[in-house]
Design an enzyme around this catalytic site. Structure first.
Site, PDB file in Angstrom:
ATOM      1  NE  ARG A  13      -1.942  -1.714   3.537  1.00 27.51           N
ATOM      2  CZ  ARG A  13      -2.442  -2.212   4.656  1.00 27.51           C
ATOM      3  NH1 ARG A  13      -3.755  -2.273   4.833  1.00 27.51           N
ATOM      4  NH2 ARG A  13      -1.652  -2.652   5.614  1.00 27.51           N
ATOM      5  CE  LYS A 116       6.337 -18.137  13.328  1.00 26.02           C
ATOM      6  NZ  LYS A 116       6.087 -17.040  14.261  1.00 26.02           N
ATOM      7  CG  HIS A 208       9.324 -21.872  14.676  1.00 22.36           C
ATOM      8  ND1 HIS A 208       8.796 -21.805  13.408  1.00 22.36           N
ATOM      9  CD2 HIS A 208       9.612 -20.591  15.017  1.00 22.36           C
ATOM     10  CE1 HIS A 208       8.778 -20.550  13.006  1.00 22.36           C
ATOM     11  NE2 HIS A 208       9.264 -19.792  13.963  1.00 22.36           N
ATOM     12  NE  ARG A 304      21.084 -31.326  26.685  1.00 25.13           N
ATOM     13  CZ  ARG A 304      22.308 -30.796  26.691  1.00 25.13           C
ATOM     14  NH1 ARG A 304      22.529 -29.638  26.070  1.00 25.13           N
ATOM     15  NH2 ARG A 304      23.295 -31.387  27.306  1.00 25.13           N
ATOM     16  NE  ARG A 328      23.742 -25.769  20.280  1.00 22.30           N
ATOM     17  CZ  ARG A 328      24.683 -25.100  20.952  1.00 22.30           C
ATOM     18  NH1 ARG A 328      25.228 -24.030  20.407  1.00 22.30           N
ATOM     19  NH2 ARG A 328      25.065 -25.488  22.151  1.00 22.30           N
ATOM     20  CG  LEU A 337      27.148 -40.562  20.764  1.00 17.95           C
ATOM     21  CD1 LEU A 337      25.677 -40.706  21.177  1.00 17.95           C
ATOM     22  CD2 LEU A 337      27.562 -41.701  19.845  1.00 17.95           C
TER      23      LEU A 337
END
Length: 444
Positions: A13, A116, A208, A304, A328, A337
């Site tokens: 606009r 969103k 998310h 995790r 991460r 690990l």
């Protein structure tokens, strides 16, 4: 990666001259690391493809002018049109109606990307959905959630299903709990008025983090095609147990109510921790914790996955959890690990150590140029690839999951009130209490 023939036309606009608009874009435009040598040339070529028109979202006449301008650019060639609606949800319907009436492609595809928030509860989402469906079919609609397009989130599917060792362990018999964590070490940064309308649960958790949970826990899809991935994600989301206020801890950082645009006495949460359970054979009894907050002590997004302590570890006392996978998402993409090793020396001391896959080291060349999530998603929309976009049914289920708890949390007599927390901390200590109640490990 873009087609040889493309044009980008801004439409809003606000009255803007072309050079001023291009100058604003240049302030945020850059080149890929690998293209730095030709960056100036590439930017100049890109800028020449940009143009701008002013018009109203609900004006079929203004969109007819846009259509005529696009036809001049297309020069009689069959050309697809991708409309990206970065506009408030309350004008989705009007804009889509104008596009459908006056600006769809004549001899090629027309697709619409919507950002969103997709509503604020089940009822408002269903209204938006009906407005969209009135003008476009589901295969033409691309609901974007940029978290789904992040490189590490996409790797979760590969990590789970391309590695036999993980696929066999990925179930209630072996996994004690999972944590999906989103932390920011800053506040609303001038967006407090907007943020207060939604809060952290709607802004981060309902979309998310829930999408990340779906990728972590869905069953193996028949293929990586959009329909097959959507099917298993939708099935998983429908199996999450209903949420109530007691499944949450909510907080608000000190000073939030003094920010511009925040109404007096606001109880909008800037922090939320939630526990979920999935009612299926694979995950029955395993707690899943979603945590999101602003103005905390860290800036990170990670997963995790904590495994149970097996009998073989009885000789290593003092730990309630065994191995752990840490994924991460940002910053510094990595997969780690956590394993037990003997400390070098004559003694028989044991210690937890980490086996780390750092993207910047393992993929030295590629990691310098990881595509932004929006780049990947917009390119997929151009090519008609929907596997990384959120399907209508997933959104409906997610709102049906969160809406009852949100209404309970926002009622005057809610049993769960926002807890004040100091900026720069972990957030409300009550979040650790929630984890203890469900026999999960407390966050470090």
């Amino acid at each position: 990666l873009l087609p040889q023939r493309f044009h980008i036309v801004g439409y809003a606009r606000k009255q803007l001259d072309l050079e001023g608009w291009r100058s604003n874009i240049l302030l945020n435009l850059g080149c890929r690391v690998l293209d730095q040598k030709d960056c100036a040339t590439k930017m100049e070529e890109f800028i020449e493809r940009l143009s701008y028109m002013s018009g109203q979202y609900d004006s079929a006449a203004d969109f007819a002018k846009l259509d005529a301008y696009l036809e001049d650019l297309e020069d009689g060639q069959p050309t697809g049109r991708l409309f990206y609606l970065a506009i408030p949800p309350n004008v989705f319907g009007a804009a889509m109606g104008s596009i459908k009436a006056s600006a769809i492609a004549k001899n090629a595809w027309t697709r619409v990307v919507v950002e969103k928030p997709f509503g604020r509860d089940t009822e408002s989402y269903m209204e938006l959905r009906d407005q969209c469906a009135e003008h476009f079919q589901e295969e033409q609609l691309y609901r974007i959630d940029h978290y789904v397009g992040k490189e590490v989130v996409q790797n979760m599917v590969v990590l789970r299903f391309a590695n036999f060792i993980f696929e066999q362990l990925w179930c209630k018999e072996n996994i004690r709990d999972m944590h999906i964590i989103f932390e920011e070490n800053f506040g609303t940064e001038g967006r407090a008025g907007y943020f207060d309308q939604f809060g952290i649960i709607r802004d981060i958790m309902q979309n998310h983090l829930l999408q990340v949970l779906a990728y972590l826990t869905m069953e193996r899809p028949k293929s990586l095609h959009a329909a097959d991935i959507n099917r298993v994600k939708t099935k998983l989301l429908s199996e999450i147990m209903p949420l109530k206020a007691r499944d949450f801890v909510v907080g608000q950082y000190e000073g939030y109510r003094e920010e511009e645009g925040v109404p007096e006495g606001s109880v909008t949460p800037t922090f939320a921790a939630c526990v979920m359970y999935i009612n299926n054979q694979q995950w029955e009894g395993v707690p899943f914790f979603l945590t999101a907050g602003k103005n905390l002590h860290n800036r990170k997004a990670e997963v995790r996955v904590r495994f149970k302590k097996g009998h073989s570890m009885d000789f290593f006392p003092g730990e309630e959890v065994g191995n752990e996978i840490i994924i991460r998402i940002q910053p510094d993409e990595a997969v780690s690990l956590r394993v037990v090793n003997k400390v070098p020396g004559l003694a028989k001391d044991l210690a937890y150590t980490s086996l780390d896959l750092l993207y910047k080291d393992a993929f030295e060349k590629e990691s310098k140029d990881i595509a932004d999530a929006y780049e990947r998603l917009i390119l997929d929309a151009i090519h008609g690839e929907k596997s990384l976009f959120v399907h209508d049914e997933q959104l409906r289920i997610s709102w049906e999951l969160f809406t009852p708890a949100l209404k309970e949390l926002e009622s005057k007599d809610s049993p769960v009130k926002p807890v004040l927390y100091t900026p720069g901390t972990k957030g409300p200590p009550e979040a650790d209490d929630l984890r203890r109640i469900h026999r999960a490990m407390v966050e470090p």
